[in-house]
Scaffold this active site. Structure first.
Site, PDB file in Angstrom:
ATOM      1  N   HIS A  83      23.099  42.612  34.495  1.00 14.68           N
ATOM      2  CA  HIS A  83      22.670  43.897  35.073  1.00 14.68           C
ATOM      3  C   HIS A  83      21.869  44.663  34.012  1.00 14.68           C
ATOM      4  CE1 HIS A  83      24.209  47.780  37.284  1.00 14.68           C
ATOM      5  NE2 HIS A  83      23.048  47.387  37.758  1.00 14.68           N
ATOM      6  N   SER A 130      25.556  51.319  36.829  1.00 10.03           N
ATOM      7  CA  SER A 130      24.733  51.932  37.864  1.00 10.03           C
ATOM      8  C   SER A 130      24.579  53.436  37.624  1.00 10.03           C
ATOM      9  CB  SER A 130      25.353  51.696  39.240  1.00 10.03           C
ATOM     10  OG  SER A 130      25.297  50.330  39.537  1.00 10.03           O
ATOM     11  N   LYS A 148      22.305  42.383  44.490  1.00  5.27           N
ATOM     12  CA  LYS A 148      23.592  42.334  43.776  1.00  5.27           C
ATOM     13  C   LYS A 148      24.388  41.083  44.161  1.00  5.27           C
ATOM     14  CE  LYS A 148      22.852  46.425  41.969  1.00  5.27           C
ATOM     15  NZ  LYS A 148      22.363  46.514  40.581  1.00  5.27           N
ATOM     16  N   ARG A 164      17.676  56.547  47.376  1.00  3.69           N
ATOM     17  CA  ARG A 164      16.942  55.502  46.649  1.00  3.69           C
ATOM     18  C   ARG A 164      15.486  55.418  47.079  1.00  3.69           C
ATOM     19  NH1 ARG A 164      20.048  52.218  42.738  1.00  3.69           N
ATOM     20  NH2 ARG A 164      22.056  53.265  42.844  1.00  3.69           N
ATOM     21  N   ARG A 204      27.304  51.187  47.588  1.00  3.10           N
ATOM     22  CA  ARG A 204      28.046  49.939  47.560  1.00  3.10           C
ATOM     23  C   ARG A 204      29.524  50.214  47.812  1.00  3.10           C
ATOM     24  NH1 ARG A 204      28.615  48.378  43.013  1.00  3.10           N
ATOM     25  NH2 ARG A 204      27.386  49.838  41.795  1.00  3.10           N
ATOM     26  N   CYS A 215      23.061  55.006  35.266  1.00  2.00           N
ATOM     27  CA  CYS A 215      23.209  55.428  33.871  1.00  2.00           C
ATOM     28  C   CYS A 215      21.919  55.276  33.078  1.00  2.00           C
ATOM     29  CB  CYS A 215      24.337  54.662  33.206  1.00  2.00           C
ATOM     30  SG  CYS A 215      25.953  55.128  33.837  1.00  2.00           S
ATOM     31  N   TYR A 263      23.433  49.439  54.010  1.00  2.00           N
ATOM     32  CA  TYR A 263      22.982  50.016  52.743  1.00  2.00           C
ATOM     33  C   TYR A 263      22.562  48.946  51.739  1.00  2.00           C
ATOM     34  CZ  TYR A 263      22.883  52.184  48.250  1.00  2.00           C
ATOM     35  OH  TYR A 263      22.468  52.570  47.017  1.00  2.00           O
ATOM     36  N   ASP A 319      16.554  46.331  36.667  1.00  2.00           N
ATOM     37  CA  ASP A 319      17.937  46.257  37.151  1.00  2.00           C
ATOM     38  C   ASP A 319      18.631  44.930  36.844  1.00  2.00           C
ATOM     39  OD1 ASP A 319      19.996  47.758  38.626  1.00  2.00           O
ATOM     40  OD2 ASP A 319      19.836  46.183  40.132  1.00  2.00           O
TER      41      ASP A 319
HETATM   42  P1  GTP Z   1      21.127  51.519  39.182  1.00  2.00           P
HETATM   43  O1  GTP Z   1      19.758  51.398  39.698  1.00  2.00           O
HETATM   44  O2  GTP Z   1      22.108  52.089  40.175  1.00  2.00           O
HETATM   45  O3  GTP Z   1      21.698  50.267  38.587  1.00  2.00           O
HETATM   46  O4  GTP Z   1      21.104  52.682  38.033  1.00  2.00           O
HETATM   47  P2  GTP Z   1      20.147  52.909  36.774  1.00  2.00           P
HETATM   48  O5  GTP Z   1      20.901  52.503  35.562  1.00  2.00           O
HETATM   49  O6  GTP Z   1      18.806  52.353  36.997  1.00  2.00           O
HETATM   50  O7  GTP Z   1      20.046  54.493  36.719  1.00  2.00           O
HETATM   51  P3  GTP Z   1      18.749  55.456  36.571  1.00  2.00           P
HETATM   52  O8  GTP Z   1      17.781  55.065  35.531  1.00  2.00           O
HETATM   53  O9  GTP Z   1      18.199  55.648  37.918  1.00  2.00           O
HETATM   54  O10 GTP Z   1      19.447  56.799  36.041  1.00  2.00           O
HETATM   55  C1  GTP Z   1      20.177  57.595  36.871  1.00  2.00           C
HETATM   56  C2  GTP Z   1      20.631  58.891  36.221  1.00  2.00           C
HETATM   57  O11 GTP Z   1      20.658  58.850  34.806  1.00  2.00           O
HETATM   58  C3  GTP Z   1      19.733  60.047  36.611  1.00  2.00           C
HETATM   59  O12 GTP Z   1      20.560  61.112  36.998  1.00  2.00           O
HETATM   60  C4  GTP Z   1      18.994  60.373  35.332  1.00  2.00           C
HETATM   61  O13 GTP Z   1      18.653  61.723  35.291  1.00  2.00           O
HETATM   62  C5  GTP Z   1      20.002  60.003  34.265  1.00  2.00           C
HETATM   63  N1  GTP Z   1      19.376  59.614  32.994  1.00  2.00           N
HETATM   64  C6  GTP Z   1      18.605  58.532  32.778  1.00  2.00           C
HETATM   65  N2  GTP Z   1      18.184  58.481  31.487  1.00  2.00           N
HETATM   66  C7  GTP Z   1      18.748  59.538  30.869  1.00  2.00           C
HETATM   67  C8  GTP Z   1      18.737  60.020  29.527  1.00  2.00           C
HETATM   68  O14 GTP Z   1      18.118  59.454  28.620  1.00  2.00           O
HETATM   69  N3  GTP Z   1      19.449  61.154  29.280  1.00  2.00           N
HETATM   70  C9  GTP Z   1      20.145  61.792  30.252  1.00  2.00           C
HETATM   71  N4  GTP Z   1      20.811  62.896  29.921  1.00  2.00           N
HETATM   72  N5  GTP Z   1      20.182  61.381  31.523  1.00  2.00           N
HETATM   73  C10 GTP Z   1      19.507  60.262  31.834  1.00  2.00           C
HETATM   74 MN    MN Z   2      17.951  51.459  38.702  1.00  2.00          MN
HETATM   75 MN    MN Z   3      21.908  48.321  39.452  1.00  2.00          MN
END
Ligand code: GTP
Ligand code: MN
Ligand code: MN
Length: 614
Positions: free
Chosen positions: A257, A279, A237, A397, A88, A281, A228, A304
Site C-alpha cells: 500500500h 488510508s 484493494k 473521492r 470500506r 494519511c 463503494y 496507492d
Molecule cells: P488512501 O487513498 O485512502 O489510501 O489515502 P492517502 O494516504 O492517499 O491519503 P491522502 O493523501 O488523500 O491524504 C488524506 C489526508 O491527509 C487529507 O486530509 C490531507 O489534508 C492530509 N495530509 C496529507 N499530507 C499531509 C501533510 O503533509 N500534513 C498534514 N498535516 N496533513 C496532510
Molecule cells: Mn490516496
Molecule cells: Mn489506499
C-alpha cells in the site's frame, strides 16, 4: 447496446454463441455466475470510448450519475452513494483460507466451505432484472513478463465506468488472456439488489448485508452488497493488495500500500522512493508533491499501490499496477495539491460523495480556502457555510485517469518499473514518532513497518482518531497471516543484493507541538524531508543516532525560508525516550497478538529498542 446479449442468458450454448471469446475458462466462469445470479442481460466490456459514453448516459438516466456542466470539469460526473455505503467495510471483509491459522489475527476468517454456502445463498438470483457486465482487466502492464489478469463480473455500471479509469480493461486485455490462455483472478461483484419485474431502481442500489470475501488459495474474490470503491472496484484493494499479497508471498515479491515517487536533485541525480501510509494519511498528497526547494523535481508513478519485485541485478523494482487515482477529495486543493487539481481539471473523472456547486461543478472541504456561498451537499440537501455538517463526505473521492498528471514520470509506462532507492513508512501520530528517522538496516526498517501505527480516519467504517497498529499500512489488506507477511518481508531481501536494498525511513507529518497544533507544515514542505532522505542516500546529510534510529541534526534539515518556529521544529524532530517507553508497552501488546508467527528477528529489534530507551 453493442456486446450486450439481449435474451435472458441461461444455458452455456447461448452464452458461448454471443460471447466475444472462445476462451473456455472464461466462458465457464461467466456461465457459472450467470446461472447463479440470473441477470437479464450479459454485457462484455470492451473498454471503448463509445461504450463509456453509453454507460455514463445510462447512469445519468438512472440518476446514479449527475453530469457536471461546469467547464471546470469536462466530461465528468458526480455520484452520490447510499449514506450507509461510503467506505470500506473491514468488519465484513473476510480472508477464507483453508486453515484459520493462515488468515492470521488481522483478518476475519470463515471456513471456506461454509462461506461458499453463504455466498451461493446471497448471490442466488442477485442480478435479477439487471445487466451482468464482464470486465477483463490487467493489474500492471499488459506487456509485463508475467501479466496479472482478472475478470470482474459486476451488476453495477458505475463499477464498470470506474474500473475503466482505475485499471487497464477491455478488448486488448481479453485478446491477451486468450493468446496466453492465461490465469485470471475471478472476481464477482453484486450490489445485492435484484429488481422484480416492474420494480423501479434506486440511484445507488446496495444491500445492508455486505460480504467482501477472498479465497487466497484459489485467488478468488466475491463482493456483495456494496457499490463503494474499495469494496466494489475489485482490481484495487481486493486484487492488487489482498490477493496479490498472497500471490507475492508464493512468488517472491511484495504487493504493498505505497506510492512511488521519482525525485531529481538539483545535480540531476534521480531516485525512486516508495511510501506506505495508512488510508487517508497522505499518500496521494506525497505522490503529487510540488517541491518547494529550488532545483528539485518530483514526478509520480503511483499514489496507492506498489508491486515490488527483485530485479535481475539484485535491485528492487517497483511498478504501479493501477491506471487511475481514487483519491480522498477533502483536503485536496489548489493550495495543497495543485498537481491533483490539474489532473482533475482535465476532466474524464467520476466524483463520489462530493458536493455540487450551483454552476454544475463539484466542491469539497479544502478545495478552495473559502467555500462557495451555496452548495448541494453529498446527501442532496441545500448547504451554506453556516451548515453544521460538511458539504462533502469526509471520505468523498475523485476518480481520475493517472495519465492526466502533468508530473507523471515516463517510467510509469515501463513494464518492469523503476529501481527503488528508499522506502518510507508513516502514519498519523500526535506524539512520539518524530518527523523523520532512518533505520539502521533493512531488518530495523521492517521493525518500523511492523510497528507502524496511526490514528484512524474516515477511510474505513468505525471510530475516527483512535490509535491502531497498521503494519506496513497493510492492516486491512494483508491477504494472509500477518506474522508470515513480516517473515516474507525479512526473507524477500535474500533475493536482493544487500548493497542495493532500499534504505528505510519512518516519517510522521502529524506530530503535535506543545501548543497542540501540528508542528510541521507538511504537504509540499515535505520536500525538505525528502531532500534529507536523498542526501542520506548520497551520504552527505548529517544525522544523530538516537534510540530509534538516525534523525537529522538541527542543521541538516533544510528549513530555509520555511515558516516554522525553533520550538515547532524541535517538537517535530525530537526523539523523546519517555514517549518511547510508553510506546514499548503498546508494541509489546501488539506483538503478543502475533503469537508464534512473529519472526524472531523482529522480536529481537524490539528487545534492542527496549535496551536503547532504558
Ligand atoms: P488512501 O487513498 O485512502 O489510501 O489515502 P492517502 O494516504 O492517499 O491519503 P491522502 O493523501 O488523500 O491524504 C488524506 C489526508 O491527509 C487529507 O486530509 C490531507 O489534508 C492530509 N495530509 C496529507 N499530507 C499531509 C501533510 O503533509 N500534513 C498534514 N498535516 N496533513 C496532510
Ligand atoms: Mn490516496
Ligand atoms: Mn489506499
Amino acid at each position: 447496446m453493442v456486446n450486450t446479449v439481449a435474451t435472458a442468458p441461461g444455458d452455456s450454448a447461448t452464452i458461448a454463441a454471443e460471447a466475444p471469446t472462445d476462451n473456455q475458462k472464461l466462458l465457464d466462469f461467466v456461465t457459472e455466475i450467470a446461472q447463479l445470479t440470473t441477470p437479464d442481460r450479459i454485457h462484455w466490456v470492451d473498454g471503448s470510448e463509445q461504450e463509456y459514453t453509453q454507460l455514463t448516459d445510462e447512469l445519468v438516466e438512472a440518476g446514479t450519475l449527475t453530469r457536471l456542466t461546469s467547464p471546470d470539469f469536462p466530461n465528468s460526473f458526480a455520484a452520490f452513494s447510499d449514506p450507509a455505503d461510503v467506505a470500506r467495510v473491514e468488519s465484513r471483509t473476510f480472508i477464507c483460507s483453508e486453515q484459520e491459522r493462515d488468515a492470521g489475527f488481522t483478518n476475519n476468517w470463515v471456513d471456506p466451505s461454509e462461506m461458499r454456502q453463504t455466498l451461493s445463498g446471497v448471490f442466488d438470483g442477485a442480478m435479477r432484472g439487471r445487466t451482468m457486465y464482464v470486465i477483463p482487466f490487467v493489474m500492471g502492464h499488459l506487456e509485463a513478463e508475467d501479466p496479472k489478469f482478472g475478470v470482474e463480473i459486476t451488476d453495477s455500471a458505475y463499477v464498470v465506468a470506474s474500473m475503466r479509469i482505475m485499471a487497464r480493461i477491455g478488448a486488448d486485455v481479453l485478446r491477451k488472456i486468450e493468446e496466453l490462455d492465461a490465469f485470471f483472478v475471478p472476481a464477482v461483484h453484486s450490489v445485492g439488489a435484484p429488481l422484480e419485474p416492474g420494480q423501479e431502481d434506486v440511484p445507488w442500489p446496495c444491500n445492508e448485508e455486505k460480504y467482501i470475501v477472498h479465497f487466497p488459495e484459489t485467488r478468488e474474490i466475491w463482493s456483495y452488497g456494496s457499490g463503494y470503491g474499495g469494496n466494489a472496484l475489485l482490481g484495487k484493494k481486493c486484487y492488487a493488495l489482498r490477493i496479490a499479497s498472497a500471490m507475492a508471498r508464493d512468488e517472491g515479491w511484495l504487493a504493498e500500500h505505497m506510492v512511488i515517487l521519482k525525485l531529481t536533485s538539483p545535480q540531476g541525480r534521480s531516485y525512486h522512493l516508495s511510501a506506505a501510509f495508512p488510508s487517508a494519511c497522505g499518500k496521494t498528497n506525497l505522490a503529487l508533491i510540488d517541491p518547494t526547494l529550488e532545483g528539485w523535481k518530483a514526478e509520480t508513478l503511483g499514489d496507492d499501490i506498489t508491486w515490488i519485485r527483485p530485479g535481475k541485478d539484485g535491485e528492487f523494482r517497483a511498478i504501479n499496477p493501477e491506471a487511475g487515482y481514487f483519491g480522498v477529495a477533502p483536503g485536496t486543493g489548489w493550495h495543497t495539491n495543485a498537481n491533483a487539481m490539474r489532473a482533475i481539471a482535465k476532466g474524464n473523472s467520476i466524483f463520489t460523495n462530493c458536493a455540487l456547486t450551483d454552476d454544475g461543478g463539484v466542491w469539497w472541504e479544502g478545495m478552495t480556502e473559502e467555500p462557495p456561498a451555496h452548495l448541494t451537499d453529498w446527501k442532496g440537501n441545500s448547504w451554506t457555510p453556516d451548515s453544521a455538517e460538511p458539504a462533502a463526505h469526509p471520505n468523498a473521492r475523485f476518480c481520475t485517469p493517472i495519465d492526466q498528471t502533468d508530473m507523471l514520470a515516463d517510467e510509469y509506462f515501463a513494464p518492469d518499473g523503476v529501481k527503488l532507492d528508499a522506502i518510507l513508512f508513516g502514519g498519523r501520530r500526535k506524539t512520539t514518532v518524530p518527523l523523520v528517522t532512518q533505520a539502521r538496516d533493512w531488518n530495523h526498517g521492517i521493525f518500523y513497518g511492523a510497528t507502524l501505527s496511526s490514528e484512524t480516519t474516515a477511510a474505513a467504517e468505525g471510530a475516527v482518531g483512535t490509535l491502531r497498529r497498521d503494519p506496513m499500512a497493510m492492516l486491512p489488506f494483508i491477504g494472509y497471516d500477518a506474522g508470515d507477511y513480516l517473515k516474507h518481508w525479512v526473507e524477500v531481501s535474500s533475493e536482493a543484493d544487500p548493497e542495493k536494498l532500499p534504505a528505510i525511513f519512518l516519517v510522521n507529518w502529524f506530530r503535535r507541538g506543545r501548543d497542540g497544533t501540528i508542528a510541521w507544515p507538511g504537504f509540499a514542505e515535505n520536500t525538505r524531508v525528502l531532500k534529507w532522505i536523498i542526501e542520506r542516500l548520497e551520504g552527505t546529510a548529517e544525522a544523530v543516532e538516537t534510540p530509534i534510529g538516525f534523525t537529522p541534526t538541527p542543521d541538516a534539515l533544510d528549513v530555509e525560508g520555511l515558516e516554522i518556529t525553533q520550538e515547532e521544529l524541535e517538537d517535530a524532530i525530537t526523539v523523546r525516550p519517555e514517549e518511547w517507553r510508553t510506546e514499548l508497552e503498546d508494541i509489546d501488546a501488539w506483538f503478543s497478538r502475533f503469537g508464534e508467527s512473529l519472526p524472531q528477528s523482529i522480536q529481537d529489534e524490539l528487545e534492542e529498542l527496549r535496551s536503547r530507551v532504558a
